[in-house]
Scaffold this motif. Structure first.
Motif, PDB file in Angstrom:
ATOM      1  N   ARG A  70      51.481  40.030   4.334  1.00 57.48           N
ATOM      2  CA  ARG A  70      52.654  40.902   4.412  1.00 57.48           C
ATOM      3  C   ARG A  70      52.458  42.022   3.417  1.00 57.48           C
ATOM      4  O   ARG A  70      51.477  42.059   2.699  1.00 57.48           O
ATOM      5  CB  ARG A  70      53.926  40.127   4.059  1.00 57.48           C
ATOM      6  CG  ARG A  70      54.265  39.062   5.040  1.00 57.48           C
ATOM      7  CD  ARG A  70      55.581  38.417   4.687  1.00 57.48           C
ATOM      8  NE  ARG A  70      55.571  37.089   5.269  1.00 57.48           N
ATOM      9  CZ  ARG A  70      56.024  36.010   4.702  1.00 57.48           C
ATOM     10  NH1 ARG A  70      56.567  36.081   3.502  1.00 57.48           N
ATOM     11  NH2 ARG A  70      55.969  34.856   5.294  1.00 57.48           N
ATOM     12  N   LYS A  71      53.411  42.885   3.337  1.00 55.54           N
ATOM     13  CA  LYS A  71      53.331  43.981   2.383  1.00 55.54           C
ATOM     14  C   LYS A  71      53.121  43.422   0.973  1.00 55.54           C
ATOM     15  O   LYS A  71      53.891  42.600   0.503  1.00 55.54           O
ATOM     16  CB  LYS A  71      54.619  44.812   2.419  1.00 55.54           C
ATOM     17  CG  LYS A  71      54.530  46.093   1.608  1.00 55.54           C
ATOM     18  CD  LYS A  71      55.870  46.798   1.478  1.00 55.54           C
ATOM     19  CE  LYS A  71      56.400  47.222   2.823  1.00 55.54           C
ATOM     20  NZ  LYS A  71      57.654  47.977   2.716  1.00 55.54           N
ATOM     21  N   ASP A  72      52.052  43.820   0.317  1.00 57.76           N
ATOM     22  CA  ASP A  72      51.712  43.412  -1.047  1.00 57.76           C
ATOM     23  C   ASP A  72      51.476  41.910  -1.229  1.00 57.76           C
ATOM     24  O   ASP A  72      51.515  41.410  -2.339  1.00 57.76           O
ATOM     25  CB  ASP A  72      52.783  43.870  -2.048  1.00 57.76           C
ATOM     26  CG  ASP A  72      52.901  45.384  -2.089  1.00 57.76           C
ATOM     27  OD1 ASP A  72      51.869  46.055  -1.871  1.00 57.76           O
ATOM     28  OD2 ASP A  72      54.007  45.885  -2.327  1.00 57.76           O
ATOM     29  N   GLU A  73      51.267  41.165  -0.141  1.00 56.80           N
ATOM     30  CA  GLU A  73      50.957  39.746  -0.249  1.00 56.80           C
ATOM     31  C   GLU A  73      49.616  39.469   0.413  1.00 56.80           C
ATOM     32  O   GLU A  73      49.296  40.049   1.446  1.00 56.80           O
ATOM     33  CB  GLU A  73      52.038  38.887   0.416  1.00 56.80           C
ATOM     34  CG  GLU A  73      53.345  38.885  -0.332  1.00 56.80           C
ATOM     35  CD  GLU A  73      54.363  37.953   0.309  1.00 56.80           C
ATOM     36  OE1 GLU A  73      53.960  36.985   0.983  1.00 56.80           O
ATOM     37  OE2 GLU A  73      55.565  38.203   0.135  1.00 56.80           O
ATOM     38  N   PHE A  74      48.839  38.583  -0.204  1.00 55.44           N
ATOM     39  CA  PHE A  74      47.519  38.268   0.305  1.00 55.44           C
ATOM     40  C   PHE A  74      47.314  36.763   0.360  1.00 55.44           C
ATOM     41  O   PHE A  74      47.868  36.019  -0.442  1.00 55.44           O
ATOM     42  CB  PHE A  74      46.425  38.870  -0.596  1.00 55.44           C
ATOM     43  CG  PHE A  74      46.400  40.355  -0.587  1.00 55.44           C
ATOM     44  CD1 PHE A  74      45.635  41.034   0.342  1.00 55.44           C
ATOM     45  CD2 PHE A  74      47.148  41.090  -1.496  1.00 55.44           C
ATOM     46  CE1 PHE A  74      45.614  42.413   0.364  1.00 55.44           C
ATOM     47  CE2 PHE A  74      47.134  42.460  -1.491  1.00 55.44           C
ATOM     48  CZ  PHE A  74      46.356  43.141  -0.549  1.00 55.44           C
ATOM     49  N   THR A  75      46.505  36.338   1.296  1.00 59.99           N
ATOM     50  CA  THR A  75      46.005  34.973   1.332  1.00 59.99           C
ATOM     51  C   THR A  75      44.549  35.037   0.930  1.00 59.99           C
ATOM     52  O   THR A  75      43.803  35.880   1.427  1.00 59.99           O
ATOM     53  CB  THR A  75      46.123  34.369   2.744  1.00 59.99           C
ATOM     54  OG1 THR A  75      47.498  34.310   3.104  1.00 59.99           O
ATOM     55  CG2 THR A  75      45.527  32.977   2.800  1.00 59.99           C
TER      56      THR A  75
END
Length: 120
Positions: A70-75
């Motif tokens: 998502r916006k500004d989220e990473f896996t």
């Protein structure tokens, strides 16, 4: 007998461990052995080739990946394998297609099976 060890776990545990903790994932992995190579297949959906880092050094194969969720989220993906000295390190290749990372670890010639002719 397989010469790859997954993250210090048994093969059965490693193949079925796909956990996600605070954005970090141990991708599902299958390790296959043929006469000529070891094959590592890792599930890394949504990841692009430029987001994957595969390294081999001092008998250890490490896989790191990162994908935006998502916006500004990473896996992030991470997996490490101990590799026997029967692998030709300079011939290792990796390819990412349809969310599956395929790493080929060719065996050195001295450990490949050889057919011996029988004279009569």
């Amino acid at each position: 007998m397989s010469k790859l060890t997954h993250d210090g776990m048994s093969q059965a545990t490693a193949e079925n461990d796909s956990t996600e903790r605070s954005g970090a994932v141990n991708p599902r992995v299958d390790v296959l052995e043929t006469e000529n190579e070891y094959l590592v297949l890792a599930d890394m959906p949504g990841t692009k080739p430029e987001e994957v880092d595969v390294r081999f050094e001092q008998g250890e194969l490490s896989v790191h990946g990162r994908r935006a969720t998502r916006k500004d989220e990473f896996t992030t993906y991470h997996r490490t394998f101990a590799v026997a000295d029967t692998v030709a390190a300079d011939k290792i290749t990796a390819e990412l297609k349809a969310g599956v990372l395929t790493i080929r670890l060719p065996k050195v010639e001295s450990v490949k099976p050889k057919k011996i002719a029988v004279n009569g």
